[in-house]
Design an enzyme around this catalytic site. Structure first.
Site, mmCIF file in Angstrom:
data_model
loop_
_atom_site.group_PDB
_atom_site.id
_atom_site.type_symbol
_atom_site.label_atom_id
_atom_site.label_comp_id
_atom_site.label_asym_id
_atom_site.label_seq_id
_atom_site.Cartn_x
_atom_site.Cartn_y
_atom_site.Cartn_z
ATOM 1 N N GLU A 1 -5.516 -8.501 -0.477
ATOM 2 C CA GLU A 1 -6.286 -7.953 0.859
ATOM 3 C C GLU A 1 -7.740 -8.012 0.557
ATOM 4 O OE1 GLU A 1 -4.606 -5.329 3.578
ATOM 5 O OE2 GLU A 1 -2.754 -5.622 3.008
ATOM 6 N N GLU B 1 0.900 -1.333 -0.049
ATOM 7 C CA GLU B 1 0.022 -0.082 -0.025
ATOM 8 C C GLU B 1 0.853 1.236 0.050
ATOM 9 O OE1 GLU B 1 -2.939 -0.157 2.848
ATOM 10 O OE2 GLU B 1 -4.067 -1.998 2.037
HETATM 11 O O1 AHR Z 1 -5.275 -6.096 6.896
HETATM 12 C C1 AHR Z 1 -5.020 -4.935 7.754
HETATM 13 C C2 AHR Z 1 -4.348 -3.879 6.993
HETATM 14 O O2 AHR Z 1 -5.252 -3.276 6.152
HETATM 15 C C3 AHR Z 1 -3.099 -4.110 6.312
HETATM 16 O O3 AHR Z 1 -1.990 -4.164 7.454
HETATM 17 C C4 AHR Z 1 -2.980 -3.145 5.422
HETATM 18 O O4 AHR Z 1 -2.130 -3.512 4.423
HETATM 19 C C5 AHR Z 1 -4.356 -2.568 5.095
HETATM 20 O O5 AHR Z 1 -4.419 -1.313 5.230
#
Ligand code: AHR
Length: 502
Positions: free
Chosen positions: A297, A176
């Protein structure tokens, strides 16, 4: 509003979308809250094995069926020194973790993660720190992990007891990097350049053709530079990476649960946007190559209502992001899985974030039990039965109205043909109020046994808790009629259904 829906689907095993990629059923272990410590790793736990891994959790992970696990973050990786987590445990330093405001003890690191992956038979997906660190540290880590021996870092690994290289094939180039919350946030140009340099150098050390590298896409579709970010990053990295990442988390906004039920619409648009941008860059560069998506994610996450205690600043493994999922959340979650399967021609890797305790399908108590959240079940069923070939499904479904996405079809479904001739249909009735009769035209296949498992609950907020661990679970649905290749199934309102045609 209708008091009953009727929907119909048809498929033909000759008309396919894609082979289901093995990496589609990935998950994610971050050094965050209790995902590692008292989640998978708790040497003092009564079920702990010689490596300090909780056997009760390992059993649940095997039942869940992830195929690949991303590690060690997430936001955590952008401040992480991987060297802190290798070598004798008593020598490992404690460090401030700036991503989550806690203290990292480093008692679990790369070697422990690799043992964990071998124990549950999953592919490792390793992220490098391109926040506070850069090219050199990524190369050192790669040499430690993957070089056979005879050099400083590879011999250090051997001196730590791991004679054989880990052979990690899948690597994330940062995390990110567009997010203002990210330690060492970068502009798209800065990131594109360092990601490309890192990718080329890792490939040079590796020397094989089967390294798979993931460049960071936008942190969500809602980011201000979504699209422009992917365009710039891929302009730099198109020939050196394989995947661009996508991240998405959903929860009801302002109590709008009807739109929440249709969250997969957003995921579809997100995928469309990333693919369009990636293909446009490829066209501009006159490249034959296709960049695929690593949706590394995804989940339901109640981000505006943090659960658990507020951690003491710099405490060790406090309760963080411990969402407790309802029956409704599980149905939305199942619908997101359906989208990933439907789009698996271009989404060829994905990670449920995360695995244990932190927005997770598996929960634990320190020294106590481990149990399944509601979201455990759609994932376990999809990972078990959603293997083979995704079929092209023609669907005819009534729609329902949502504030956020307009008219959305009540039925959300996908069909997967197994190698054994079976077909599994995953079907969600996204309407919160109205049950549905689903007709499946299965005349293109041999229909023998048909079994249906359904997850729903009259109380959409019903959850599994430490005191009531089995409150919500799928049950066999006997409301099925099979006649002349036509299967008729009753789907309750707000339900996730796995229909196995063997
Ligand atoms: O999964 C929780 C968080 O969400 C992770 O650390 C990050 O990559 C995202 O913003």
């Amino acid at each position: 509003m209708a008091d009953h829906h009727r929907a119909r689907i048809e498929f033909d095993p000759r008309f396919t979308v894609a082979e289901v990629p093995d990496r589609l059923f990935g998950s994610f272990v971050e050094h965050l809250g209790r995902c590692v410590y008292t989640g998978i790793y708790e040497p003092e736990h009564p079920t702990a094995n010689a490596d300090g891994l909780r056997e009760d959790v390992l059993d649940l992970i095997r039942e869940l069926g992830p195929t690949m696990i991303r590690y060690p973050g997430g936001n955590f990786v952008s401040g992480y020194r991987w060297e802190d987590g290798v070598g004798p445990k008593e020598d490992r330093p404690r460090r401030l973790d700036l991503a989550w405001g806690t203290t990292e003890t480093n008692q679990f690191g790369l070697g422990e993660f690799m043992k964990f992956c071998r124990t549950v038979d999953v592919e490792p997906n390793m992220a490098v720190n391109l926040g506070t660190r850069g090219l050199q540290e990524a190369l050192d880590l790669f040499e430690y992990a993957n070089h056979p021996g005879g050099t400083y870092w590879s011999d250090l690994r051997r001196s730590h007891g791991d004679e054989e290289p880990y052979g990690i094939k899948l690597w994330c180039l940062g995390n990110e990097m567009d997010g203002p919350w990210q330690i060492g946030q970068r502009t798209a140009t800065e990131y594109g350049r360092i990601a490309d340099q890192t990718a080329r150098s890792l490939r040079f050390i590796d020397g094989s053709d089967d390294l798979d590298l993931v460049a960071c896409g936008s942190s969500s579709r809602g980011m201000p530079f979504f699209g422009a970010w992917e365009n710039e990053v891929l302009t730099h990295t198109y020939e050196s990476v394989d995947y661009i990442s996508a991240h998405a988390y959903y929860h009801p906004l302002d109590g709008d649960v009807t739109s929440f039920m249709a969250s997969a619409q957003d995921m579809e648009l997100f995928i469309d946007g990333v693919i369009a941008t990636a293909d446009a860059v490829g066209a501009k560069l006159k490249s034959d190559k296709k960049i695929n998506i690593s949706f590394d994610e995804w989940n339901v996450w109640y981000q505006t209502a943090p659960t658990g205690e507020r951690p003491e600043p710099w405490s060790i493994a406090p309760r963080q992001l411990e969402d407790h999922y309802s029956a409704m959340d599980a149905v939305v979650f199942g619908s997101l899985l359906i989208t990933l399967l439907r789009r698996s021609d271009r989404v060829t890797a994905a990670c449920l974030a995360q695995l244990v305790n932190v927005i997770a399908p598996i929960m634990t108590e320190p020294g106590g039990p481990a149990w399944r959240q509601t979201t455990f079940f759609p994932f376990a069923e999809a990972s078990k039965y959603g293997r083979g070939t995704v079929l092209n499904v023609n669907a005819d479904s009534p729609a329902f109205d949502t504030k956020k996405y307009g008219e959305v079809s009540a039925l959300h479904s996908v069909a997967v043909a197994g190698e054994d001739g079976s077909v599994t249909v995953f079907a969600v009735n996204r309407d919160l109020e109205t049950p549905m009769t689903l007709e499946i035209d299965a005349s293109s296949v041999q229909v023998g046994d048909v079994t249906v498992s359904t997850l729903t609950d009259a109380d959409r907020d019903a959850k599994n808790t430490v005191d009531d661990q089995d409150r919500v679970a799928p049950v066999a649905n006997g409301d099925v009629v099979v006649k002349d290749g036509l299967i008729t199934v009753e789907l309750p309102a707000m339900s996730w259904n796995t229909i196995r045609i063997a």
